[in-house]
Write a protein that holds these residues in place. Structure first.
Motif, PDB file in Angstrom:
ATOM      1  N   PHE A   1       0.832  -1.206   0.000  1.00  0.00           N
ATOM      2  CA  PHE A   1       0.000   0.000   0.000  1.00  0.00           C
ATOM      3  C   PHE A   1       0.864   1.253   0.000  1.00  0.00           C
ATOM      4  CE2 PHE A   1      -2.697   3.248   1.967  1.00  0.00           C
ATOM      5  CZ  PHE A   1      -3.856   3.117   1.242  1.00  0.00           C
ATOM      6  N   GLY A   2       1.878   1.277   0.850  1.00  0.00           N
ATOM      7  CA  GLY A   2       2.762   2.436   0.896  1.00  0.00           C
ATOM      8  C   GLY A   2       3.469   2.667  -0.422  1.00  0.00           C
ATOM      9  N   ALA A   3       3.889   1.578  -1.061  1.00  0.00           N
ATOM     10  CA  ALA A   3       4.595   1.703  -2.344  1.00  0.00           C
ATOM     11  C   ALA A   3       3.691   2.273  -3.429  1.00  0.00           C
ATOM     12  CB  ALA A   3       5.138   0.341  -2.769  1.00  0.00           C
ATOM     13  N   THR A   4       2.476   1.757  -3.548  1.00  0.00           N
ATOM     14  CA  THR A   4       1.599   2.207  -4.625  1.00  0.00           C
ATOM     15  C   THR A   4       1.086   3.621  -4.385  1.00  0.00           C
ATOM     16  OG1 THR A   4      -0.252   1.071  -3.531  1.00  0.00           O
ATOM     17  CG2 THR A   4       0.867  -0.106  -5.281  1.00  0.00           C
ATOM     18  N   MET A   5       0.780   3.974  -3.126  1.00  0.00           N
ATOM     19  CA  MET A   5       0.318   5.325  -2.832  1.00  0.00           C
ATOM     20  C   MET A   5       1.390   6.356  -3.143  1.00  0.00           C
ATOM     21  SD  MET A   5      -2.830   5.619  -1.689  1.00  0.00           S
ATOM     22  CE  MET A   5      -2.809   7.067  -0.650  1.00  0.00           C
ATOM     23  N   SER A   6       2.606   6.098  -2.702  1.00  0.00           N
ATOM     24  CA  SER A   6       3.676   7.068  -2.915  1.00  0.00           C
ATOM     25  C   SER A   6       4.094   7.125  -4.378  1.00  0.00           C
ATOM     26  CB  SER A   6       4.880   6.738  -2.025  1.00  0.00           C
ATOM     27  OG  SER A   6       5.289   5.393  -2.178  1.00  0.00           O
ATOM     28  N   ALA A   7       4.030   5.999  -5.090  1.00  0.00           N
ATOM     29  CA  ALA A   7       4.356   6.003  -6.512  1.00  0.00           C
ATOM     30  C   ALA A   7       3.334   6.829  -7.301  1.00  0.00           C
ATOM     31  CB  ALA A   7       4.399   4.576  -7.051  1.00  0.00           C
ATOM     32  N   SER A   8       2.051   6.708  -6.952  1.00  0.00           N
ATOM     33  CA  SER A   8       1.011   7.477  -7.624  1.00  0.00           C
ATOM     34  C   SER A   8       1.203   8.971  -7.400  1.00  0.00           C
ATOM     35  CB  SER A   8      -0.367   7.044  -7.120  1.00  0.00           C
ATOM     36  OG  SER A   8      -1.391   7.823  -7.691  1.00  0.00           O
ATOM     37  N   LEU A   9       1.511   9.353  -6.165  1.00  0.00           N
ATOM     38  CA  LEU A   9       1.747  10.767  -5.870  1.00  0.00           C
ATOM     39  C   LEU A   9       2.978  11.275  -6.610  1.00  0.00           C
ATOM     40  CD1 LEU A   9       1.094  13.349  -4.320  1.00  0.00           C
ATOM     41  CD2 LEU A   9       2.427  12.445  -2.393  1.00  0.00           C
ATOM     42  N   ALA A  10       4.034  10.471  -6.665  1.00  0.00           N
ATOM     43  CA  ALA A  10       5.260  10.889  -7.351  1.00  0.00           C
ATOM     44  C   ALA A  10       4.992  11.141  -8.834  1.00  0.00           C
ATOM     45  CB  ALA A  10       6.340   9.820  -7.181  1.00  0.00           C
ATOM     46  N   LEU A  11       4.233  10.250  -9.472  1.00  0.00           N
ATOM     47  CA  LEU A  11       3.926  10.426 -10.894  1.00  0.00           C
ATOM     48  C   LEU A  11       3.068  11.668 -11.131  1.00  0.00           C
ATOM     49  CD1 LEU A  11       3.227   6.798 -12.140  1.00  0.00           C
ATOM     50  CD2 LEU A  11       5.143   8.275 -12.757  1.00  0.00           C
ATOM     51  N   THR A  12       2.083  11.902 -10.243  1.00  0.00           N
ATOM     52  CA  THR A  12       1.226  13.081 -10.387  1.00  0.00           C
ATOM     53  C   THR A  12       2.045  14.363 -10.279  1.00  0.00           C
ATOM     54  OG1 THR A  12      -0.677  11.888  -9.468  1.00  0.00           O
ATOM     55  CG2 THR A  12      -0.779  14.289  -9.455  1.00  0.00           C
ATOM     56  N   LEU A  13       2.917  14.435  -9.287  1.00  0.00           N
ATOM     57  CA  LEU A  13       3.764  15.615  -9.120  1.00  0.00           C
ATOM     58  C   LEU A  13       4.693  15.798 -10.315  1.00  0.00           C
ATOM     59  CD1 LEU A  13       4.715  15.238  -5.334  1.00  0.00           C
ATOM     60  CD2 LEU A  13       3.187  16.942  -6.337  1.00  0.00           C
ATOM     61  N   PHE A  14       5.249  14.702 -10.820  1.00  0.00           N
ATOM     62  CA  PHE A  14       6.176  14.783 -11.939  1.00  0.00           C
ATOM     63  C   PHE A  14       5.480  15.288 -13.199  1.00  0.00           C
ATOM     64  CE2 PHE A  14       7.830  12.463 -15.718  1.00  0.00           C
ATOM     65  CZ  PHE A  14       9.014  13.173 -15.870  1.00  0.00           C
ATOM     66  N   LEU A  15       4.292  14.729 -13.498  1.00  0.00           N
ATOM     67  CA  LEU A  15       3.603  15.093 -14.727  1.00  0.00           C
ATOM     68  C   LEU A  15       3.116  16.539 -14.695  1.00  0.00           C
ATOM     69  CD1 LEU A  15       1.552  11.824 -15.371  1.00  0.00           C
ATOM     70  CD2 LEU A  15       3.657  12.551 -16.504  1.00  0.00           C
TER      71      LEU A  15
ATOM     72  N   THR B   1      12.354  21.268  -7.825  1.00  0.00           N
ATOM     73  CA  THR B   1      12.850  22.598  -7.501  1.00  0.00           C
ATOM     74  C   THR B   1      14.264  22.814  -8.043  1.00  0.00           C
ATOM     75  OG1 THR B   1      11.507  22.620  -5.485  1.00  0.00           O
ATOM     76  CG2 THR B   1      13.302  24.220  -5.615  1.00  0.00           C
ATOM     77  N   ALA B   2      15.075  21.755  -7.978  1.00  0.00           N
ATOM     78  CA  ALA B   2      16.464  21.858  -8.440  1.00  0.00           C
ATOM     79  C   ALA B   2      16.597  21.686  -9.946  1.00  0.00           C
ATOM     80  CB  ALA B   2      17.320  20.828  -7.717  1.00  0.00           C
ATOM     81  N   GLY B   3      15.489  21.416 -10.646  1.00  0.00           N
ATOM     82  CA  GLY B   3      15.551  21.264 -12.087  1.00  0.00           C
ATOM     83  C   GLY B   3      15.993  19.895 -12.567  1.00  0.00           C
ATOM     84  N   VAL B   4      15.945  18.890 -11.697  1.00  0.00           N
ATOM     85  CA  VAL B   4      16.329  17.521 -12.085  1.00  0.00           C
ATOM     86  C   VAL B   4      15.153  16.586 -11.783  1.00  0.00           C
ATOM     87  CG1 VAL B   4      18.830  17.782 -11.918  1.00  0.00           C
ATOM     88  CG2 VAL B   4      17.514  17.298  -9.852  1.00  0.00           C
ATOM     89  N   ALA B   5      13.992  16.918 -12.348  1.00  0.00           N
ATOM     90  CA  ALA B   5      12.763  16.198 -12.022  1.00  0.00           C
ATOM     91  C   ALA B   5      12.844  14.722 -12.381  1.00  0.00           C
ATOM     92  CB  ALA B   5      11.571  16.849 -12.726  1.00  0.00           C
ATOM     93  N   ARG B   6      13.352  14.401 -13.564  1.00  0.00           N
ATOM     94  CA  ARG B   6      13.391  13.005 -14.002  1.00  0.00           C
ATOM     95  C   ARG B   6      14.210  12.149 -13.046  1.00  0.00           C
ATOM     96  NH1 ARG B   6      12.422  11.161 -19.390  1.00  0.00           N
ATOM     97  NH2 ARG B   6      11.441  12.726 -20.706  1.00  0.00           N
ATOM     98  N   GLU B   7      15.396  12.612 -12.718  1.00  0.00           N
ATOM     99  CA  GLU B   7      16.260  11.842 -11.824  1.00  0.00           C
ATOM    100  C   GLU B   7      15.617  11.670 -10.447  1.00  0.00           C
ATOM    101  OE1 GLU B   7      17.060  14.333 -13.679  1.00  0.00           O
ATOM    102  OE2 GLU B   7      18.933  13.994 -14.766  1.00  0.00           O
ATOM    103  N   ALA B   8      14.990  12.743  -9.956  1.00  0.00           N
ATOM    104  CA  ALA B   8      14.380  12.685  -8.630  1.00  0.00           C
ATOM    105  C   ALA B   8      13.221  11.694  -8.591  1.00  0.00           C
ATOM    106  CB  ALA B   8      13.906  14.074  -8.221  1.00  0.00           C
ATOM    107  N   VAL B   9      12.361  11.724  -9.618  1.00  0.00           N
ATOM    108  CA  VAL B   9      11.218  10.798  -9.646  1.00  0.00           C
ATOM    109  C   VAL B   9      11.700   9.360  -9.772  1.00  0.00           C
ATOM    110  CG1 VAL B   9       9.151  10.135 -10.909  1.00  0.00           C
ATOM    111  CG2 VAL B   9       9.656  12.538 -10.553  1.00  0.00           C
ATOM    112  N   ALA B  10      12.704   9.138 -10.604  1.00  0.00           N
ATOM    113  CA  ALA B  10      13.247   7.779 -10.742  1.00  0.00           C
ATOM    114  C   ALA B  10      13.787   7.287  -9.403  1.00  0.00           C
ATOM    115  CB  ALA B  10      14.349   7.761 -11.800  1.00  0.00           C
ATOM    116  N   HIS B  11      14.487   8.153  -8.664  1.00  0.00           N
ATOM    117  CA  HIS B  11      14.998   7.768  -7.350  1.00  0.00           C
ATOM    118  C   HIS B  11      13.853   7.501  -6.362  1.00  0.00           C
ATOM    119  CE1 HIS B  11      19.021  10.001  -8.301  1.00  0.00           C
ATOM    120  NE2 HIS B  11      18.967   8.800  -8.850  1.00  0.00           N
ATOM    121  N   GLY B  12      12.804   8.343  -6.436  1.00  0.00           N
ATOM    122  CA  GLY B  12      11.656   8.117  -5.568  1.00  0.00           C
ATOM    123  C   GLY B  12      10.978   6.790  -5.852  1.00  0.00           C
TER     124      GLY B  12
END
Length: 484
Positions: free
Chosen positions: A279-293, A426-437
């Motif tokens: 549950f924690g994995a899927t919830m946080s992954a969904s939020l990460a994708l929403t923020l990234f997009l 914020t730092a301008g490295v969105a792709r790398e940050a989302v992949a790490h998340g």
């Protein structure tokens, strides 16, 4: 005359839809809400994570109260609080009022949900129970489909200034319809004459303190509250005191909140851990994708919702049929579905990191569909297999423990992953940050798979009324006894 069991299940599913619709749609509205109310990082953190905090705190006390005194009035009261808080949040003029409304919504939803599990446990057995839990998961998938899509459409039509308000108010009509139906149709408490169940108030208070000490550091913005190193100290002290108290309470002949029939059951513990990590994995992954997009790529809320939509569609379809797989194959079906989810999320992280911007939408649509299908084959089967180890007198408590483990995981994981993603944007490295998340989420799914695999070779058990476990044949396949 309608069948009371069928109507009661429909009412429970409506309540689940009401609470889950809000949760699935609000992620889409967060950027708009932040802009419209000029919400600072601290207040926004409370709006995002405060719901999970109070939801988690309410689950176990509400489950125990439902077991002891009946579920009908707790169901009605919790849903009424949730609906009223939605009105407060949707009409708020300040961000802090929205944060307060989210806290109250969490209390209401955390009160309702253990009653849903308890009512299903009471009214259904065997395959019928598994199918009822699958219907509950399907409703979650449908709310996942409708929430982001309608939320994105509303914000697109009404604009960022007012669209988020109507997103928060989406669930109000469902609450207004469900409450009077619950008053008429839900079964009343079956109390035996001359009995007054003890509630273990001290145990509840200590458990709430430990839960709060675990969750609050991830909800409080930086600089608020005592130094961070105090929170694990408080949590550990509360847990040690709780264990000592519960042992004394049990020796006195009363029923402790840490029910031995639950916590001593390896099947229940492994199932709860599986649910927690997944549950924690899927919830946080969904939020990460929403923020990234939305924040990373600058997509509109509707565009982002349409990209994530296949996940919810796949989940709804797969969960409606998941009872067939678990009836035939048991726990191993959950293990394979978790493995598929693990692989799919790893591929998603690779897509985020390497696929060009022009093709990323199509690639994510494919991975989200696969993610939804695997998720739909996990949640309700795992719930049925896990709750099979709960005695009937503790059905609400078992549902509360199962969900509080999920909420703790979701709060910690979303705070950690969102922090990584927002810092990268914020730092301008969105792709790398989302992949790490997403790598954090992949690790959590690996742990969920490991816990489920440990339970594969266990002999199936049924929980007797006194809390003992007795070997028996697989009840989901045979249709007799509790599911699992």
């Amino acid at each position: 005359m309608p069948n009371r069991r069928t109507v009661s299940l429909a009412i429970c599913l409506c309540a689940a839809f009401t609470t889950l619709l809000d949760q699935s749609s609000l992620n889409t509205a967060i950027p708009s809400l932040r802009t419209a109310l000029d919400a600072g990082p601290g207040t926004l953190q409370w709006i995002v994570a405060g719901y999970s905090l109070t939801f988690g705190l309410a689950l176990v006390p509400a489950g125990r109260l439902g077991d002891a005194h009946g579920r009908k009035w707790l169901f009605v009261g919790g849903l009424s609080v949730f609906t009223a808080a939605s009105v407060v949040g949707g009409t708020a003029e300040s961000a802090w009022v929205v944060a307060l409304a989210r806290l109250l919504q969490g209390v209401g939803a955390g009160t309702v949900n253990p009653q849903i599990f308890g009512i299903i446990q009471e009214l259904f057995t065997g395959r019928e129970r598994t199918r009822a839990l699958a219907a509950y998961a399907t409703v979650g998938g449908i709310s996942g489909v409708i929430g982001p899509l309608v939320g994105g459409t509303v914000i697109g039509a009404l604009g960022e200034q007012d669209g988020w308000r109507w997103v928060m108010l989406l669930n109000v009509p469902f609450g207004l319809i469900t409450v009077p139906l619950a008053l008429k149709w839900l079964p009343a408490a079956a109390r035996r004459p001359g009995t007054r169940p003890a509630l273990d108030l001290a145990g509840l208070a200590l458990l709430a303190t430990a839960t709060l000490a675990v969750l609050l550091p991830f909800v409080l913005p930086d600089g608020q509250g005592p130094p961070r190193f105090w929170w694990p100290v408080v949590a550990a002290a509360a847990l040690v005191t709780l264990i000592a108290w519960e042992r004394w309470y049990a020796r006195s002949g009363r029923t402790p909140i840490l029910l031995p029939a639950l916590l001593g059951s390896r099947g229940f513990s492994l199932g709860a851990l599986t649910a927690m990590f997944q549950f924690g994995a899927t919830m946080s992954a969904s939020l990460a994708l929403t923020l990234f997009l939305q924040d990373g790529l600058g997509w509109s809320p509707l565009h982002a919702a349409l990209t994530i939509l296949p996940s919810s569609l796949g989940f709804a379809i797969a969960s409606s049929q998941s009872w067939r797989l678990v009836s035939r194959y048991g726990r191993i079906s959950v293990v394979w579905a978790l493995t598929g989810s693990f692989v799919t999320l790893a591929v998603t992280a690779a897509v985020i990191g390497w696929v060009p911007a022009g093709q990323i939408g199509l690639a994510l649509t494919v991975t989200q569909l696969a993610m939804g299908i695997s998720g739909g084959l996990i949640i309700s089967p795992n719930q049925a297999l896990t709750l099979a180890h709960a005695p009937a007198s503790a059905a609400g408590l078992a549902g509360g423990f199962l969900q509080v483990s999920q909420r703790i995981s979701a709060t910690i994981a979303t705070a950690a992953v969102a922090g990584v993603v927002l810092a990268g944007i914020t730092a301008g490295v969105a792709r790398e940050a989302v992949a790490h998340g997403l790598v954090i989420c992949v690790a959590m799914l690996a742990l969920a798979t490991f816990c489920a695999a440990l339970d594969v070779r266990r002999p199936r058990v049924a929980t007797e009324p006194g809390g003992r476990e007795a070997p028996h044949t697989p009840p989901i396949a045979s249709g007799a006894g509790p599911a699992g």
